[in-house]
Design a protein around this motif. Structure first.
Motif, PDB file in Angstrom:
ATOM      1  N   THR A  36       0.827  -1.208   0.000  1.00  0.00           N
ATOM      2  CA  THR A  36       0.000   0.000   0.000  1.00  0.00           C
ATOM      3  C   THR A  36       0.865   1.263   0.000  1.00  0.00           C
ATOM      4  O   THR A  36       0.481   2.280  -0.534  1.00  0.00           O
ATOM      5  CB  THR A  36      -0.973   0.024   1.195  1.00  0.00           C
ATOM      6  OG1 THR A  36      -0.358  -0.649   2.269  1.00  0.00           O
ATOM      7  CG2 THR A  36      -2.275  -0.653   0.845  1.00  0.00           C
TER       8      THR A  36
ATOM      9  N   SER B 200      -1.301 -10.302   4.958  1.00  0.00           N
ATOM     10  CA  SER B 200      -2.497 -11.117   4.776  1.00  0.00           C
ATOM     11  C   SER B 200      -2.699 -11.484   3.302  1.00  0.00           C
ATOM     12  O   SER B 200      -2.166 -10.831   2.409  1.00  0.00           O
ATOM     13  CB  SER B 200      -3.727 -10.379   5.305  1.00  0.00           C
ATOM     14  OG  SER B 200      -3.974  -9.277   4.479  1.00  0.00           O
TER      15      SER B 200
ATOM     16  N   SER C 166       1.410  -4.910   3.707  1.00  0.00           N
ATOM     17  CA  SER C 166       1.176  -3.941   4.779  1.00  0.00           C
ATOM     18  C   SER C 166       0.649  -4.620   6.031  1.00  0.00           C
ATOM     19  O   SER C 166       0.907  -4.178   7.142  1.00  0.00           O
ATOM     20  CB  SER C 166       0.213  -2.852   4.319  1.00  0.00           C
ATOM     21  OG  SER C 166      -1.050  -3.416   4.052  1.00  0.00           O
ATOM     22  N   ASN C 167      -0.115  -5.728   5.874  1.00  0.00           N
ATOM     23  CA  ASN C 167      -0.640  -6.402   7.067  1.00  0.00           C
ATOM     24  C   ASN C 167      -0.447  -7.917   7.004  1.00  0.00           C
ATOM     25  O   ASN C 167      -1.112  -8.662   7.720  1.00  0.00           O
ATOM     26  CB  ASN C 167      -2.113  -6.036   7.302  1.00  0.00           C
ATOM     27  CG  ASN C 167      -2.979  -6.334   6.080  1.00  0.00           C
ATOM     28  OD1 ASN C 167      -2.517  -6.986   5.141  1.00  0.00           O
ATOM     29  ND2 ASN C 167      -4.202  -5.868   6.099  1.00  0.00           N
TER      30      ASN C 167
ATOM     31  N   ASP D 286      -0.629  -9.148   0.791  1.00  0.00           N
ATOM     32  CA  ASP D 286      -0.570  -7.740   1.147  1.00  0.00           C
ATOM     33  C   ASP D 286       0.532  -7.530   2.181  1.00  0.00           C
ATOM     34  O   ASP D 286       0.438  -7.982   3.309  1.00  0.00           O
ATOM     35  CB  ASP D 286      -1.928  -7.297   1.714  1.00  0.00           C
ATOM     36  CG  ASP D 286      -2.030  -5.786   1.773  1.00  0.00           C
ATOM     37  OD1 ASP D 286      -1.020  -5.135   2.130  1.00  0.00           O
ATOM     38  OD2 ASP D 286      -3.110  -5.262   1.458  1.00  0.00           O
TER      39      ASP D 286
HETATM   40  C1  NAG Z   1      -5.121  -5.919   4.898  1.00  0.00           C
HETATM   41  O1  NAG Z   1      -5.137  -4.662   4.240  1.00  0.00           O
HETATM   42  C2  NAG Z   1      -5.965  -4.635   3.080  1.00  0.00           C
HETATM   43  C3  NAG Z   1      -5.744  -3.312   2.392  1.00  0.00           C
HETATM   44  O2  NAG Z   1      -5.629  -2.258   3.288  1.00  0.00           O
HETATM   45  C4  NAG Z   1      -7.407  -4.871   3.504  1.00  0.00           C
HETATM   46  O3  NAG Z   1      -8.265  -4.839   2.364  1.00  0.00           O
HETATM   47  C5  NAG Z   1      -7.500  -6.227   4.164  1.00  0.00           C
HETATM   48  O4  NAG Z   1      -8.827  -6.463   4.621  1.00  0.00           O
HETATM   49  C6  NAG Z   1      -6.528  -6.319   5.332  1.00  0.00           C
HETATM   50  N1  NAG Z   1      -6.546  -7.692   5.809  1.00  0.00           N
HETATM   51  C7  NAG Z   1      -6.546  -7.993   7.095  1.00  0.00           C
HETATM   52  C8  NAG Z   1      -6.586  -9.462   7.438  1.00  0.00           C
HETATM   53  O5  NAG Z   1      -6.537  -7.146   7.977  1.00  0.00           O
END
Ligand code: NAG
Ligand code: NAG
Ligand code: NAG
Ligand code: NAG
Length: 375
Positions: free
Chosen positions: A20, A122, A119-120, A117
């Motif tokens: 992101t 996932s 950033s987190n 992703d």
């Molecule tokens: C991780 O970040 C994405 C984009 O910001 C978001 O759509 C997604 O739901 C997040 N996933 C989790 C498991 O928090």
């Protein structure tokens, strides 16, 4: 009629890393200027395998799927984080792994892309607009283009393009070509991509396809609204070249041609300059290479491996349009391999993972890291 070579990665479609935080592309700032000073480090994958899909985003590199020594496919993903130098593992989506484990193998067109992703930490999946296998993935900085691939219909080759932005929104587009094409692709992180050469099907929709080396060139722009236009024809049509871009300079090296009796492997280098909108061929590789591993590292384009015996890198400097002298055999590979997974993290760390060794008899789990990062 020529039969296209299908030495393509089974998992190429299944992996896409997103970040992101969009890094500001300044290719040269982070890279050690003398390739002699790039540092080598070895590592191991969790499972030895070949035909691995590789992707990178942020400080992460991902190596997903692949073909095991016992001739089955795996859904495992090895994940490397550059600044902590740590490895971890995950799995691709179950849909994907069962598809890739199916008897249809490399050729099976799918629409599902596994997205990691950074950033987190996932996973999610993304649906492409048109099912296809082994498309080319072009990093355009703010967008990623998923271009062409093998289709399940009588066109055989797909002209579909999906532009994916950082919110994972898809803009569907199509190549404007005379014949469906499976080309070489290169992306400049400032937002321009090139799709050219490779092969085209000159009898799409007919019972017997006619695959010929292609001269068609498409220019993809994604700095604003995604756009595709026709570019100058590829000067030396051939299959199997390596391609990468930096500084608006797109470099295509090696590959092969078919003659009546033979396959001839090439040392030719074709360079497209965005500034002049034209092709030139200023230098040649040190040796003929087919399917070389090719990546941009800062201002350099490196060519290594492919179906050759040398372990030396050919390092092309996009500022001078020449190869850097490599008479000290550095950088060089430790283990020669084919069908490895490879990617560059943070524009400065090249990672080559797994692949086939011993003339394709064994798969390896060995990983080679070439570190050109200043920080
Ligand atoms: C991780 O970040 C994405 C984009 O910001 C978001 O759509 C997604 O739901 C997040 N996933 C989790 C498991 O928090
Ligand atoms: C193939 O090898 C993998 C990893 O060693 C193993 O998990 C899997 O069960 C094996 N499959 C077969 C069919 O032997
Ligand atoms: C480009 O390829 C097409 C199709 O094979 C061919 O007809 C044409 O002559 C080629 N153009 C050039 C300039 O080589
Ligand atoms: C190749 O793999 C086979 C089967 O796993 C193994 O027995 C053999 O020792 C390997 N050969 C080499 C040269 O590593």
């Amino acid at each position: 009629m020529l039969v296209p070579s299908l030495r393509l990665c089974v998992a190429a479609l299944c992996l896409f890393a997103s970040s992101t935080a969009v890094p500001v592309p300044d290719d040269s700032a982070n890279v050690l200027d003398n390739p002699l000073n790039w540092q080598f480090q070895g590592a191991s994958l969790s499972v030895a395998r070949s035909r691995i899909a590789a992707a990178s985003a942020g400080h992460y590199a991902l190596f997903g799927g692949g073909y095991l020594q016992n001739e089955t496919y795996t859904d495992i993903v090895d994940i490397y984080h550059r600044t902590t130098n740590k490895w971890s593992t995950a799995h691709l989506s179950s849909t994907r792994s069962s598809v890739s484990a199916g008897s249809v193998g490399d050729r099976y067109p799918v629409t599902t892309v596994d997205v990691y992703d950074t950033s987190n930490d996932s996973w999610s999946t993304l649906q492409l607009t048109v099912p296809r296998a082994s498309p080319k993935i072009i990093n355009l900085g703010s967008q990623t283009a998923i271009v062409g691939g093998l289709s399940g219909d009588l066109q055989y080759l797909s002209s579909a393009v999906d532009f994916i932005d950082h919110d994972l929104k898809i803009t569907a587009a199509k190549l404007d070509v005379n014949y469906p094409q499976y080309g070489f692709a290169a992306g400049d992180r400032s937002g321009t991509g090139l799709f050219t050469g490779g092969y085209e099907n000159q009898k799409p929709g007919e019972r017997f396809n006619d695959f010929q080396a292609s001269n068609q060139t498409s220019i993809l722009k994604a700095s604003g609204k995604p756009e595709i236009s026709r570019g100058p024809l590829f000067p030396d049509p051939r299959w199997g070249a390596g391609s990468a871009a930096a500084n608006g300079v797109f470099v295509f090296g090696g590959g092969h041609k078919f003659t009546e009796t033979d396959t001839v492997v090439s040392d030719r280098v074709d360079v497209f300059s965005l500034k002049t909108n034209s092709w030139c061929s200023p230098v040649s590789l040190s040796t003929a290479r087919d399917y070389p591993v090719t990546h941009a590292i800062g201002d350099y384009i490196v060519f290594v491996d492919g179906t050759v015996l040398t372990k030396d890198f050919d390092v092309f400097d996009t500022r001078t349009l020449k190869f850097v002298k490599n008479d000290k055999h550095k950088p060089a590979l430790y283990t020669h391999r084919t069908d490895a997974g490879s990617t560059v993290v943070d524009d400065c760390l090249l990672i080559i993972a797994g692949g086939d060794v011993y003339q394709g008899r064994n798969v390896t789990g060995s990983v080679e890291l070439f570190n050109a990062c200043k920080h």
